[in-house]
Motif scaffolding. Sequence first.
Motif, PDB file in Angstrom:
ATOM      1  N   GLU A 157     -31.258  -6.722 -51.206  1.00  0.00           N
ATOM      2  CA  GLU A 157     -32.447  -6.250 -50.240  1.00  0.00           C
ATOM      3  C   GLU A 157     -33.657  -6.094 -51.136  1.00  0.00           C
ATOM      4  O   GLU A 157     -34.415  -5.068 -50.578  1.00  0.00           O
ATOM      5  N   ARG A 208     -36.620  -7.145 -49.046  1.00  0.00           N
ATOM      6  CA  ARG A 208     -37.200  -6.052 -48.034  1.00  0.00           C
ATOM      7  C   ARG A 208     -37.869  -4.891 -48.549  1.00  0.00           C
ATOM      8  O   ARG A 208     -38.952  -4.535 -47.854  1.00  0.00           O
ATOM      9  N   PRO A 234     -38.405  -9.564 -46.273  1.00  0.00           N
ATOM     10  CA  PRO A 234     -37.125  -9.602 -46.261  1.00  0.00           C
ATOM     11  C   PRO A 234     -36.480 -11.014 -46.377  1.00  0.00           C
ATOM     12  O   PRO A 234     -37.253 -11.903 -45.769  1.00  0.00           O
ATOM     13  N   HIS A 286     -36.910 -16.734 -46.663  1.00  0.00           N
ATOM     14  CA  HIS A 286     -37.736 -15.758 -45.765  1.00  0.00           C
ATOM     15  C   HIS A 286     -38.577 -16.578 -44.713  1.00  0.00           C
ATOM     16  O   HIS A 286     -39.019 -17.604 -44.948  1.00  0.00           O
ATOM     17  N   ASP A 343     -43.475 -14.764 -40.410  1.00  0.00           N
ATOM     18  CA  ASP A 343     -43.662 -14.244 -39.091  1.00  0.00           C
ATOM     19  C   ASP A 343     -42.502 -13.939 -38.058  1.00  0.00           C
ATOM     20  O   ASP A 343     -42.523 -14.544 -36.720  1.00  0.00           O
ATOM     21  N   TRP A 344     -41.386 -13.667 -38.456  1.00  0.00           N
ATOM     22  CA  TRP A 344     -40.296 -13.439 -37.652  1.00  0.00           C
ATOM     23  C   TRP A 344     -39.502 -12.327 -38.032  1.00  0.00           C
ATOM     24  O   TRP A 344     -39.288 -11.765 -39.331  1.00  0.00           O
ATOM     25  N   GLU A 345     -38.763 -11.633 -37.093  1.00  0.00           N
ATOM     26  CA  GLU A 345     -37.918 -10.360 -37.424  1.00  0.00           C
ATOM     27  C   GLU A 345     -36.981 -10.374 -36.497  1.00  0.00           C
ATOM     28  O   GLU A 345     -36.774 -11.027 -35.666  1.00  0.00           O
ATOM     29  N   GLY A 346     -35.772  -9.964 -37.202  1.00  0.00           N
ATOM     30  CA  GLY A 346     -34.334  -9.935 -36.533  1.00  0.00           C
ATOM     31  C   GLY A 346     -33.097  -9.687 -37.617  1.00  0.00           C
ATOM     32  O   GLY A 346     -33.452  -9.508 -38.643  1.00  0.00           O
ATOM     33  N   ILE A 347     -32.251  -9.644 -37.131  1.00  0.00           N
ATOM     34  CA  ILE A 347     -30.863  -9.522 -37.848  1.00  0.00           C
ATOM     35  C   ILE A 347     -30.365 -10.847 -38.133  1.00  0.00           C
ATOM     36  O   ILE A 347     -29.985 -11.574 -36.875  1.00  0.00           O
TER      37      ILE A 347
END
Length: 304
Positions: free
Chosen positions: A194, A197, A202, A254, A257-261
């Motif tokens: 990490e 991140r 991230p 990476h 412009d994206w977020e999530g798990i």
Amino acid sequence: MQIKSSLDNLLTPTAIALGNFDGIHRGHLEVIKPVLDWEDPSVYKTVVTFDPHPQEYFTGQQRQLLTPQQEKAKILEKLGIQQLVLLPFDRELVKLSPPEFVDRILHDRLQSKLVSVGEDFRFGNQRAGAATDLVDLTAAIGIATRIAPLEIDGDSRISSSRIRAALLAADLKLTQELLGRYYSIFGTVINGQEIGRSIGFPTANLQYPAEKFLPRQGVYCVRVDTPTQQQLPGVMNIGKRPTVNGVNTTVEIHLLDWEGILYGQQLTIYLHQFLRSEQKFPDLAALTSQIQADCDAARIFFQI
């Protein structure tokens, strides 16, 4: 698509493409085409390949593959193949003469109606059988055989070795021409350190098959398929992360412009453009600045 790792419980009768098919490049597609074009719905469209790869069997060394088993199966299924048979390449198979291979494997076990091979295909003990021999042997027992000519790109034939050389040179344009598609890496996202991140970028740490052939180490513009989203733009690094004293080769992505798990999810990474070689930076601040520049370059490349 059914995947069979032995000659038991096969879906028969079959129309088969026979070969190693590492990479499933444009030359391989010409071998597979007669099977896909077979019109009898009662005959299963099948690809028969060898496990392990014959070179691995004879040398005792693990061979790096352009398309490991799971990735090969995904590509073949998209093409319309109904069954993948991983023919055990063992001592018993190696001892078969060309006529025995045709009678016992193609006729008795696979119940083949059609066999398609490349012009350079060899089979039987000591590679004694050529593609032309296969035509004669199968004709005698009512099996049709098609021989695909070698596919040429430029002045040379299309081959897995040419694709490997192009990938090591990070020549993705040539790689795409030879494959007929973007080179891909398939794997599962696992926990990493990490570090990305912590510096605002991230990354998904990809666990890929140990036998997967990786291209030149460095940074790439990529598109990523997740289980729920397709063709997400991103930046990928292949290397040992020298700035943070890494030891093992890692593949990290990476998404822009994206977020999530993504932990635990299976991703397919498509390589579009090589940006730069991996390098060691004096500190994390310099690394962060370069990653930002890589992301900016990827946005320009993808026009986003």
